[in-house]
Design a protein around this motif. Structure first.
Motif, PDB file in Angstrom:
ATOM      1  N   CYS A 104      -4.571 -37.787  19.174  1.00  0.00           N
ATOM      2  CA  CYS A 104      -3.423 -38.222  19.974  1.00  0.00           C
ATOM      3  C   CYS A 104      -2.771 -37.049  20.695  1.00  0.00           C
ATOM      4  O   CYS A 104      -2.467 -36.022  20.086  1.00  0.00           O
ATOM      5  N   GLU A 105      -2.547 -37.241  21.978  1.00  0.00           N
ATOM      6  CA  GLU A 105      -2.062 -36.175  22.843  1.00  0.00           C
ATOM      7  C   GLU A 105      -0.696 -35.655  22.420  1.00  0.00           C
ATOM      8  O   GLU A 105      -0.400 -34.470  22.565  1.00  0.00           O
ATOM      9  N   GLU A 106       0.156 -36.540  21.875  1.00  0.00           N
ATOM     10  CA  GLU A 106       1.521 -36.101  21.556  1.00  0.00           C
ATOM     11  C   GLU A 106       1.579 -35.097  20.402  1.00  0.00           C
ATOM     12  O   GLU A 106       2.608 -34.445  20.197  1.00  0.00           O
ATOM     13  N   LEU A 107       0.491 -34.931  19.667  1.00  0.00           N
ATOM     14  CA  LEU A 107       0.462 -33.888  18.638  1.00  0.00           C
ATOM     15  C   LEU A 107       0.292 -32.502  19.263  1.00  0.00           C
ATOM     16  O   LEU A 107       0.621 -31.491  18.633  1.00  0.00           O
ATOM     17  N   GLY A 108      -0.221 -32.448  20.469  1.00  0.00           N
ATOM     18  CA  GLY A 108      -0.317 -31.178  21.194  1.00  0.00           C
ATOM     19  C   GLY A 108      -1.284 -30.180  20.586  1.00  0.00           C
ATOM     20  O   GLY A 108      -1.160 -28.972  20.821  1.00  0.00           O
ATOM     21  N   LEU A 109      -2.268 -30.659  19.845  1.00  0.00           N
ATOM     22  CA  LEU A 109      -3.177 -29.726  19.182  1.00  0.00           C
ATOM     23  C   LEU A 109      -4.051 -29.004  20.200  1.00  0.00           C
ATOM     24  O   LEU A 109      -4.703 -29.625  21.030  1.00  0.00           O
ATOM     25  N   ASP A 110      -4.030 -27.689  20.125  1.00  0.00           N
ATOM     26  CA  ASP A 110      -4.844 -26.810  20.967  1.00  0.00           C
ATOM     27  C   ASP A 110      -4.505 -26.895  22.457  1.00  0.00           C
ATOM     28  O   ASP A 110      -5.248 -26.402  23.301  1.00  0.00           O
ATOM     29  N   ALA A 111      -3.384 -27.511  22.783  1.00  0.00           N
ATOM     30  CA  ALA A 111      -2.923 -27.560  24.170  1.00  0.00           C
ATOM     31  C   ALA A 111      -2.094 -26.311  24.470  1.00  0.00           C
ATOM     32  O   ALA A 111      -1.553 -25.681  23.548  1.00  0.00           O
ATOM     33  N   PRO A 112      -1.977 -25.932  25.731  1.00  0.00           N
ATOM     34  CA  PRO A 112      -1.099 -24.806  26.071  1.00  0.00           C
ATOM     35  C   PRO A 112       0.322 -25.072  25.572  1.00  0.00           C
ATOM     36  O   PRO A 112       0.895 -26.127  25.834  1.00  0.00           O
ATOM     37  N   GLY A 113       0.833 -24.142  24.796  1.00  0.00           N
ATOM     38  CA  GLY A 113       2.157 -24.310  24.218  1.00  0.00           C
ATOM     39  C   GLY A 113       2.190 -25.158  22.966  1.00  0.00           C
ATOM     40  O   GLY A 113       3.243 -25.325  22.344  1.00  0.00           O
ATOM     41  N   GLY A 114       1.042 -25.722  22.587  1.00  0.00           N
ATOM     42  CA  GLY A 114       0.975 -26.535  21.378  1.00  0.00           C
ATOM     43  C   GLY A 114       0.470 -25.734  20.199  1.00  0.00           C
ATOM     44  O   GLY A 114       0.298 -24.512  20.277  1.00  0.00           O
ATOM     45  N   VAL A 115       0.240 -26.415  19.085  1.00  0.00           N
ATOM     46  CA  VAL A 115      -0.250 -25.761  17.874  1.00  0.00           C
ATOM     47  C   VAL A 115      -1.745 -25.500  18.009  1.00  0.00           C
ATOM     48  O   VAL A 115      -2.518 -26.403  18.324  1.00  0.00           O
ATOM     49  N   GLN A 116      -2.139 -24.279  17.759  1.00  0.00           N
ATOM     50  CA  GLN A 116      -3.553 -23.914  17.803  1.00  0.00           C
ATOM     51  C   GLN A 116      -4.154 -24.115  16.412  1.00  0.00           C
ATOM     52  O   GLN A 116      -3.656 -23.563  15.434  1.00  0.00           O
ATOM     53  N   THR A 117      -5.187 -24.920  16.342  1.00  0.00           N
ATOM     54  CA  THR A 117      -5.794 -25.212  15.049  1.00  0.00           C
ATOM     55  C   THR A 117      -6.800 -24.132  14.669  1.00  0.00           C
ATOM     56  O   THR A 117      -7.370 -23.463  15.533  1.00  0.00           O
ATOM     57  N   LEU A 118      -6.998 -23.978  13.360  1.00  0.00           N
ATOM     58  CA  LEU A 118      -8.072 -23.111  12.876  1.00  0.00           C
ATOM     59  C   LEU A 118      -9.415 -23.783  13.109  1.00  0.00           C
ATOM     60  O   LEU A 118     -10.389 -23.147  13.508  1.00  0.00           O
ATOM     61  N   VAL A 119      -9.461 -25.096  12.857  1.00  0.00           N
ATOM     62  CA  VAL A 119     -10.658 -25.903  13.102  1.00  0.00           C
ATOM     63  C   VAL A 119     -10.201 -27.262  13.624  1.00  0.00           C
ATOM     64  O   VAL A 119      -9.283 -27.877  13.078  1.00  0.00           O
ATOM     65  N   HIS A 120     -10.827 -27.730  14.701  1.00  0.00           N
ATOM     66  CA  HIS A 120     -10.566 -29.070  15.259  1.00  0.00           C
ATOM     67  C   HIS A 120     -11.922 -29.630  15.639  1.00  0.00           C
ATOM     68  O   HIS A 120     -12.492 -29.270  16.669  1.00  0.00           O
ATOM     69  N   VAL A 121     -12.459 -30.483  14.796  1.00  0.00           N
ATOM     70  CA  VAL A 121     -13.880 -30.824  14.903  1.00  0.00           C
ATOM     71  C   VAL A 121     -14.096 -32.334  14.792  1.00  0.00           C
ATOM     72  O   VAL A 121     -13.320 -33.030  14.133  1.00  0.00           O
ATOM     73  N   ASP A 122     -15.141 -32.812  15.438  1.00  0.00           N
ATOM     74  CA  ASP A 122     -15.532 -34.208  15.327  1.00  0.00           C
ATOM     75  C   ASP A 122     -16.461 -34.375  14.126  1.00  0.00           C
ATOM     76  O   ASP A 122     -17.142 -33.429  13.709  1.00  0.00           O
ATOM     77  N   LYS A 123     -16.498 -35.595  13.587  1.00  0.00           N
ATOM     78  CA  LYS A 123     -17.307 -35.830  12.394  1.00  0.00           C
ATOM     79  C   LYS A 123     -17.795 -37.272  12.355  1.00  0.00           C
ATOM     80  O   LYS A 123     -17.220 -38.154  13.009  1.00  0.00           O
ATOM     81  N   THR A 124     -18.831 -37.490  11.578  1.00  0.00           N
ATOM     82  CA  THR A 124     -19.209 -38.836  11.171  1.00  0.00           C
ATOM     83  C   THR A 124     -19.004 -39.014   9.671  1.00  0.00           C
ATOM     84  O   THR A 124     -18.923 -40.143   9.184  1.00  0.00           O
ATOM     85  N   LEU A 125     -18.897 -37.901   8.945  1.00  0.00           N
ATOM     86  CA  LEU A 125     -18.490 -37.960   7.542  1.00  0.00           C
ATOM     87  C   LEU A 125     -17.147 -38.666   7.442  1.00  0.00           C
ATOM     88  O   LEU A 125     -16.326 -38.580   8.354  1.00  0.00           O
ATOM     89  N   PHE A 126     -16.888 -39.307   6.338  1.00  0.00           N
ATOM     90  CA  PHE A 126     -15.539 -39.823   6.102  1.00  0.00           C
ATOM     91  C   PHE A 126     -14.628 -38.684   5.647  1.00  0.00           C
ATOM     92  O   PHE A 126     -13.484 -38.576   6.080  1.00  0.00           O
ATOM     93  N   SER A 127     -15.111 -37.822   4.780  1.00  0.00           N
ATOM     94  CA  SER A 127     -14.346 -36.637   4.368  1.00  0.00           C
ATOM     95  C   SER A 127     -14.192 -35.672   5.536  1.00  0.00           C
ATOM     96  O   SER A 127     -15.078 -35.545   6.386  1.00  0.00           O
ATOM     97  N   MET A 128     -13.067 -34.969   5.564  1.00  0.00           N
ATOM     98  CA  MET A 128     -12.857 -33.936   6.571  1.00  0.00           C
ATOM     99  C   MET A 128     -13.686 -32.687   6.295  1.00  0.00           C
ATOM    100  O   MET A 128     -13.776 -31.808   7.160  1.00  0.00           O
ATOM    101  N   LEU A 129     -14.301 -32.585   5.129  1.00  0.00           N
ATOM    102  CA  LEU A 129     -14.961 -31.336   4.762  1.00  0.00           C
ATOM    103  C   LEU A 129     -16.356 -31.211   5.378  1.00  0.00           C
ATOM    104  O   LEU A 129     -17.380 -31.227   4.700  1.00  0.00           O
ATOM    105  N   THR A 130     -16.347 -31.096   6.691  1.00  0.00           N
ATOM    106  CA  THR A 130     -17.557 -30.800   7.445  1.00  0.00           C
ATOM    107  C   THR A 130     -17.940 -29.338   7.204  1.00  0.00           C
ATOM    108  O   THR A 130     -17.131 -28.555   6.680  1.00  0.00           O
TER     109      THR A 130
END
Length: 201
Positions: A62-88
């Motif tokens: 969702c855009e309103e979270l501002g993740l990795d956008a200019p002036g937004g919060v820069q994530t350590l990891v922001h990744v797509d997955k097919t796993l249900f767990s986030m632990l890619t």
């Protein structure tokens, strides 16, 4: 000497994608809590991990979270997955670069699927896990308390965003207190609304 109560916190944002908005119970409330914790992450220097589930079909975070956008919060990891767990593999590599054990703070969806499997994997790897009750939901709201009860049994801490923020700090004598208190005050009204919707007794 004043010290933080929770060490090595990291924020995990699970699959908060636009296409889920119509389906998830009180989705906007989960976004509100996540926005508050993102502000807290900047005060506490918390690394942020974020995932999308099958981005090609379900869209971006969702855009309103501002993740990795200019002036937004820069994530350590922001990744797509097919796993249900986030632990890619990418997320595991990011965690491996942090001091262990990590205090993992989870928000997102769905409580009984991706949030649960993420928490179980993190617990198995020896991390402390905090599930933010005002920051998780599912398509069917009845799933949420069952998932939270299971995760408590498995060893996760189920708490609220505000409780976590104050516990993370632990001492009003620390320099971050004023900024954190400002975030709490800024979100005072929305916090009450979210709790009434997502954390009914």
């Amino acid at each position: 000497m004043a010290q933080r109560r929770i060490t090595n916190p990291a924020l995990f944002i699970c699959d908060l994608q636009e296409k889920f908005r119509p389906a998830i119970h009180e989705f906007s409330k989960v976004i509100t809590t996540t926005q508050k914790l993102l502000k807290a992450s900047q005060v506490f220097g918390m690394p942020v991990f974020a995932t999308t589930q099958n981005r090609a079909r379900l869209g971006e975070t969702c855009e309103e979270l501002g993740l990795d956008a200019p002036g937004g919060v820069q994530t350590l990891v922001h990744v797509d997955k097919t796993l249900f767990s986030m632990l890619t593999p990418e997320v595991r590599k990011g965690i491996a670069g942090l001091n262990k054990p990590v205090s993992c703070v989870i928000v997102g969806i769905e409580s009984h699927i991706c949030v649960t499997q993420t928490a179980l994997d993190l617990l198995q790897d020896g991390h402390k896990v905090y599930i933010i009750a005002d920051g998780v939901s599912s398509c069917n709201p009845e799933e949420v308390p069952i998932a939270l009860a299971r995760l408590r049994h498995e060893g996760a801490v189920v708490t609220t965003s505000e409780s976590f923020m104050y516990e993370c700090l632990g001492d009003a004598g620390l320099g971050e207190f004023k900024k954190m208190a400002g975030i709490v005050k800024e979100h005072n009204r929305s916090t009450k609304e979210v709790l009434q919707s997502l954390c009914k007794i």
